[in-house]
Design a protein around this motif. Sequence first.
Motif, short mmCIF file in Angstrom:
data_model
loop_
_atom_site.label_atom_id
_atom_site.label_comp_id
_atom_site.label_asym_id
_atom_site.label_seq_id
_atom_site.Cartn_x
_atom_site.Cartn_y
_atom_site.Cartn_z
N PRO A 194 -49.01 -36.70 -87.80
CA PRO A 194 -47.99 -36.66 -86.76
C PRO A 194 -47.34 -38.01 -86.47
CG PRO A 194 -49.88 -35.35 -86.11
CD PRO A 194 -50.27 -36.06 -87.36
N GLU A 236 -56.13 -37.92 -86.47
CA GLU A 236 -55.14 -37.49 -85.49
C GLU A 236 -55.18 -35.98 -85.35
OE1 GLU A 236 -51.19 -39.35 -85.50
OE2 GLU A 236 -51.84 -40.43 -87.29
N GLY A 239 -53.04 -32.50 -84.75
CA GLY A 239 -51.70 -31.98 -85.00
C GLY A 239 -51.52 -31.55 -86.44
N GLN A 240 -50.28 -31.20 -86.76
CA GLN A 240 -49.97 -30.72 -88.11
C GLN A 240 -49.94 -31.87 -89.10
OE1 GLN A 240 -47.02 -27.43 -89.31
NE2 GLN A 240 -45.85 -29.29 -89.67
N ASN A 242 -53.40 -27.68 -90.09
CA ASN A 242 -53.50 -28.14 -88.70
C ASN A 242 -54.87 -28.78 -88.47
OD1 ASN A 242 -52.44 -28.47 -86.11
ND2 ASN A 242 -53.53 -26.69 -85.34
N THR A 289 -57.51 -30.13 -85.42
CA THR A 289 -57.83 -30.04 -84.00
C THR A 289 -59.11 -30.80 -83.71
OG1 THR A 289 -59.11 -28.00 -84.25
CG2 THR A 289 -56.74 -27.76 -83.85
#
Length: 363
Positions: free
Chosen positions: A101, A141, A143-144, A168, A170
């Motif tokens: 991201p 990180e 996010g995608q 993704n 998480t």
Amino acid sequence: MSTVPPITGAAPAAANPLRDDAAMGAVPTLKVMRLQAGILGSPTAGALLSSNQLLSSNLLLPDSFGVIHVGETFSAYLGVLNASNDLSVRGLSMVAQLQTPSRRILLPTALDARNNNNNSSLREVAPGEGVDALISRRLEEVGQHILRVEVSYNSNGAKTLRKFYRFNVTDPLQITTESVTRSGDATCLVSINIENVMEKQGVTGGAVAISSIGFDAADGLSAKQINVEDESDTDDPVQNITQRQSALELYDKTVILQPGDSYQYLFSVNAESEAAALRGIACGDELGKACVVFQKTMGELGKIYSSPVMCPPTAFLKEDGSQNSKFVVNGSGLSVDVAAASAQRSSSSGKGNGSLDELLPVT
């Protein structure tokens, strides 16, 4: 290396006497597989169908292949095959990048010609042969993420083959600072809470075992975990050998967090260096970060950090900055905050606006 079997039902290409084999080259086939542990309840996950299907479709990394977690190491296998029966793949080079991201990270491979100025990494792949490479990167990180793979080759000129794979990322665990209590001028007690939040994010996840936890103290500071439940450990190795525990006892002491479960840890952060001990720990100083090493159901190892933990203000001031009539000076670190505020105002060469050293002037 075994050759790739021809595609069933495909007629062989007719020979062309006018074809320039020196200029022409085969078009490579790119296969990408994520390397991961199997999944409970899915007996075919990560399994090879047969010996001649090493790159079968059930192992391919799809455009969207689910969720992996922060702290884990993302690993993938990149394979370039030449399915041609008579032409070689010429001038082959492959570049892999991981787009997070916030940035794009180059993943080094042995097939990247940009690693060498004389292009010695350019490959020629014979008919029916292939080359491969492994890439890995620890995910930091949420996010995608996008794995970008670009294959360059020569066939009547420079050609490029690009593929993108999205996934993704998480948080498997939520690390929060429950409280920070000052204990004197150079000591803080930090309470850390760890919670398994995979199901809260709509992710099907199981139990997580906490392999180890520590507190990475800032420069000049040291941290020690306070374990009030286990007082039998000593520094004497002979005594520890006689108190050796069974595997079942060690398992019982391992913190295993089911989805939604949480556990708290307590650390004592102290000024260790001579300079830090002389100055003390003042309000706003960074104490460090909690570091957690965890393992998921199939043994996947991960490592995550908390956000920086800061030293709180003394009880003399409320959160809105107003004076608190119920403050205690003894053991609160108030003298360190007063000295730090005075030094900061002196370095800025300006008059403070109700700063702590003006409320409690140093005489």
